[in-house]
Design an enzyme around this catalytic site. Structure first.
Site, PDB file in Angstrom:
ATOM      1  N   SER A  98      -6.783   3.551   5.582  1.00 20.57           N
ATOM      2  CA  SER A  98      -6.083   4.596   6.321  1.00 20.57           C
ATOM      3  C   SER A  98      -6.281   4.402   7.832  1.00 20.57           C
ATOM      4  O   SER A  98      -5.838   3.422   8.399  1.00 20.57           O
ATOM      5  CB  SER A  98      -6.573   5.962   5.835  1.00 20.57           C
ATOM      6  OG  SER A  98      -5.787   7.005   6.340  1.00 20.57           O
ATOM      7  N   HIS A 123      -1.507   3.693   3.851  1.00 17.09           N
ATOM      8  CA  HIS A 123      -0.706   4.743   3.229  1.00 17.09           C
ATOM      9  C   HIS A 123      -0.178   5.673   4.311  1.00 17.09           C
ATOM     10  O   HIS A 123      -0.468   5.502   5.491  1.00 17.09           O
ATOM     11  CB  HIS A 123      -1.490   5.508   2.156  1.00 17.09           C
ATOM     12  CG  HIS A 123      -2.698   6.241   2.665  1.00 17.09           C
ATOM     13  ND1 HIS A 123      -3.632   6.811   1.837  1.00 17.09           N
ATOM     14  CD2 HIS A 123      -3.143   6.514   3.924  1.00 17.09           C
ATOM     15  CE1 HIS A 123      -4.575   7.397   2.541  1.00 17.09           C
ATOM     16  NE2 HIS A 123      -4.294   7.232   3.812  1.00 17.09           N
TER      17      HIS A 123
END
Length: 200
Positions: A98, A123
């Site tokens: 992330s 993501h």
């Protein structure tokens, strides 16, 4: 010896772990080894600014083993990396997920590395919205702006089309070190004393 070095070298009362990090800092090595939050961001930003003030011509090495975390805290680190006049070499070790992935890819081009068994996760940025209907609408609008900007920057970092970044971020997507090299998150896979520019 400069005043900033004198201040940094005063390790009296530090734990063994703190002393190790202080010693690494003296070698221009800093660590993101936890979730990204405001406290961690403030520490890393201060370390980058300190090292840049000491010598703007020498690289700073940022090692990343992080599950990600706060977008605002991560963007504070990113903006400080951009602000610093020296190159920031980034290294993925363990997991760069992330916001950890974002900061890894944000390192100076040509100086972004992954250790052989590092895993990288990309993501969509995550954010919760609460409050009244009006507050939720405002937060959702701001989150959409941030998400679009992070997609744009990840496309810039990797050389991938923004449409591919958006599509690949729709669900959790994990990359091995070799896959991260091919995708453009890193420039080299580093093993021991040598660097491999091609996936192995």
């Amino acid at each position: 010896m400069s005043q900033v070095t004198d201040m940094r070298s005063n390790s009296q009362g530090l734990s063994l772990t703190d002393s190790v990090y202080e010693r690494l800092l003296s070698e221009r090595i800093i660590f993101l080894g936890s979730e990204v939050n405001d406290e961690i961001a403030n520490r890393l930003c201060a370390q980058i600014l300190l090292l840049a003030a000491e010598d703007a011509s020498k690289d700073i090495s940022l090692y990343i083993n992080s599950p990600g975390g706060s977008i605002s805290a991560g963007m504070a680190i990113y903006d400080t990396m951009v602000l610093a006049p020296c190159d920031i070499a980034t290294y993925a070790m363990g997991m760069a997920a992330s916001m950890g992935e974002f900061l890894l890819a944000a390192g100076t081009k040509g100086k972004r590395y992954a250790l052989p068994h590092a895993r990288i996760l990309m993501h969509q940025p995550l954010g919760g919205v609460t409050g009244s209907a009006a507050d939720i609408a405002i937060q959702a609008e701001q989150f959409a702006v941030i998400k679009k900007e992070m997609f744009r920057l990840n496309a810039e970092f990797t050389g991938q089309p923004i449409e591919r970044i958006e599509a690949d971020s729709d669900r959790d997507r994990w990359f091995t070190a070799a896959e991260a090299l091919e995708y453009g998150f890193v420039d080299h896979i580093i093993t021991r004393a040598h660097v491999n520019g091609e996936a192995q």
